[in-house]
Design an enzyme around this catalytic site. Sequence first.
Site, PDB file in Angstrom:
ATOM      1  N   CYS A   1       7.364 -46.422 -67.622  1.00 20.19           N
ATOM      2  CA  CYS A   1       7.424 -47.885 -67.483  1.00 20.19           C
ATOM      3  C   CYS A   1       7.077 -48.281 -66.050  1.00 20.19           C
ATOM      4  CB  CYS A   1       8.823 -48.392 -67.829  1.00 20.19           C
ATOM      5  SG  CYS A   1       9.323 -48.102 -69.532  1.00 20.19           S
TER       6      CYS A   1
ATOM      7  N   ASP B   1       8.975 -39.523 -26.796  1.00 22.37           N
ATOM      8  CA  ASP B   1      10.140 -40.408 -26.728  1.00 22.37           C
ATOM      9  C   ASP B   1       9.901 -41.771 -27.359  1.00 22.37           C
ATOM     10  OD1 ASP B   1       8.529 -41.716 -24.923  1.00 22.37           O
ATOM     11  OD2 ASP B   1       9.734 -41.256 -23.164  1.00 22.37           O
TER      12      ASP B   1
ATOM     13  N   CYS C   1      12.107 -45.840 -68.221  1.00 25.68           N
ATOM     14  CA  CYS C   1      11.661 -44.485 -67.877  1.00 25.68           C
ATOM     15  C   CYS C   1      10.599 -44.577 -66.785  1.00 25.68           C
ATOM     16  CB  CYS C   1      11.108 -43.753 -69.103  1.00 25.68           C
ATOM     17  SG  CYS C   1       9.553 -44.439 -69.711  1.00 25.68           S
TER      18      CYS C   1
ATOM     19  N   ASP D   1       4.689 -42.428 -25.081  1.00 26.99           N
ATOM     20  CA  ASP D   1       3.862 -41.622 -25.978  1.00 26.99           C
ATOM     21  C   ASP D   1       3.494 -42.352 -27.268  1.00 26.99           C
ATOM     22  OD1 ASP D   1       3.916 -39.183 -24.354  1.00 26.99           O
ATOM     23  OD2 ASP D   1       6.036 -39.136 -24.842  1.00 26.99           O
TER      24      ASP D   1
ATOM     25  N   ASP E   1       5.772 -33.715 -25.517  1.00 30.15           N
ATOM     26  CA  ASP E   1       5.905 -34.295 -24.192  1.00 30.15           C
ATOM     27  C   ASP E   1       6.993 -33.487 -23.474  1.00 30.15           C
ATOM     28  OD1 ASP E   1       5.726 -36.168 -22.065  1.00 30.15           O
ATOM     29  OD2 ASP E   1       7.514 -37.170 -22.846  1.00 30.15           O
TER      30      ASP E   1
END
Length: 699
Positions: free
Chosen positions: A20, A593, A17, A597, A410
Amino acid sequence: MKESNVQTELNVSGMHCANCAISIHKYLENNGAKDIYVDFASDEVKFSEIPLEQIPVLVKGIESLGYKVIEGKDKKPSFWKSIEFKFLCCLIFTIPLWSHMFTDLPILHDPYIQLALCVPVYIIGFSYFGISAFRSIWNKMPNMDVLIFVGSTAAFSYSLIGTYYNLGHDYQFYETCATIITLVFLGNVLEKRAVTKTTSAIKELVKYQDIPAIKIEDDQEVEILAREIKSGDILKVNSGNQIPADGDILEGQAWVDESMLTGESVPIEKLKYDAVIGGTLLTEGNIRIMATKVGSKSVLYQIIQLIKDAQSKKPPIQKFGDKVAAYFVPIVVTISFFTFFITYFIAQLPLQQSLMNAIATLVVSCPCAMGLATPTAVMVGLGRAAKKGILIKGGSTIEEMSDLKQMVFDKTGTLTTGDFNIKAIQTFGIEQSQVESIIAQLESYSSHPIAKSIRKQLKEIKSYRIIFKEVNEIKGKGIFATDTNGNNYSICNAKLGEKDYSNRYDLALTINGVVIAGIVLEDQIKPYAKELIQYLKDKGIRPILLSGDRQSKCERTAQKLGIADVYWDKSPEEKLEILFKLKKNGPTAMVGDGINDAPALAAADVGISLGDSTHIAIQSAKVVLLSNDLKSIEKLLKIGHHTLLTIKQNLFWAFAYNIVAIPLAAVGFLGPMLAALSMAFSDLIVIGNSIRLRFKKIK
């Protein structure tokens, strides 16, 4: 030298579960591990920042919690040791034990027959929940098994005492003990299967790594598996087959469906020397490729790892749920104790009623629902985004996207196509054809979108070929080269020379510092750019244009798109400074891109890399869009919004359920069996709501 930054992967069985998984996560965190990822559905545990010599110590620690670390990823426990088998065994004994409540058969009402039916169930429950409960308490990390074990043991012990002293029917609750254990097993089985569905996106991608391939060896065709391919192998791919590895086309041409990566269903034409990606489908044509990236270096592998890593990064909203879950078990045990004390000693209810109320209080509580609320929704949200070619780095990014106040774009290659047309070339004392040849040759050293567009229009002429001994590209400025005769060449931003030509030209070509040509470029607005800007405005997100291009072009683009805030003539360093200032006004996303950048993408609250899945894009941005479609940004925001909404719904249910169910059980409105049933299905409601996100129609 200690290799502490290496990621360690373990295969851990015995997790049944979310609680755990939380226990193991907390244990690793307390021992200094970082980047922890625990998935109880797939038995995967990953972590880093632990020296290799300390791994065996952590393995022993995990096993001391009641789990088993299995060597070898493919080794799985047999069905006879599985939770499904334990559930079936318990069910066989529980059905006749429970059915005595609806039948008058004397044999089923015999306390010793009931004891005989209950003992196997209790032993299985003890071996599973009991040992786990003791170990969790010993390690000071009590889990949900403590609640199950204490509740079922109380019912069994009370019934055993009643049988020994022959106290009658009012002391017989064997069916309660057996039903609690069996229903919790049922809940664990359903929960594990349901959670597995939330990870289906990754499993579908993993399948692509194990496809057949045709290798050309000594002019013979040999069938191998994709995992056996080595870099440099020559592979044949026929129409209708999946491309088995990343590579470059050596022969032939084809149409390739890359929808499994980009979400774009329209096939793309691939020609000689074009790159292809492993796992994509060749819909038409026949090609031979040379494998270039295999195994962990392939694009598909990096995407799979990116999604897995993303699932391990918890959003702040999950950390709150985890904190509550960590203190949940001791609180519930305390509430159960006071329930018994108040009902028996103060309200003076019968002993058996007081005990049943206390047991129901233990059993009805469900910390797992809180533990599952966030990760299941994040898994489904990340998977849905990945199918549309949107790779989101973690649940924290999803939460950050919901609070965005600004989105910075940009211009070149982001809001505009990047496919520039050369509008005009003005030469100064040199032939036009020679200028075009020099420009084409210099731009061949760059991968910038402008360079690619120029190379499509200009051809290099052999008679004007120049042999360069040194070429350097300075991002944001241009290309600078020196030929074998010592002459210096540059093609750069028109404002960077001794004389500023930027009011007339975009680029200037120089030889030994003398401008010999000015180039005027024009770019096209991308499809859906205007609609995206309007969508952002409607959502209260301020669009901003931040570009290195000149003022007139930036203002013209901004005017066409309806962007009020514009910055122009900015270098990568200046973009970074502006971004830091903008972040002071509120959470800010940056769309670029992924190359020029990269610094701004990394600094933004949410960096969004548009275009090809280059290595620098994956490293810099929190979101990688595998397609160049601006509509993906709108899809990203919508998926992020609905994922966060699902998380909030799940957490609301998990808290509301426990707040309502625990008091109802304490005052006797929920018996232990009904409490066990409601506890088991509370998890499924949370998981079901998360799975609903997978199919939910997002307008």
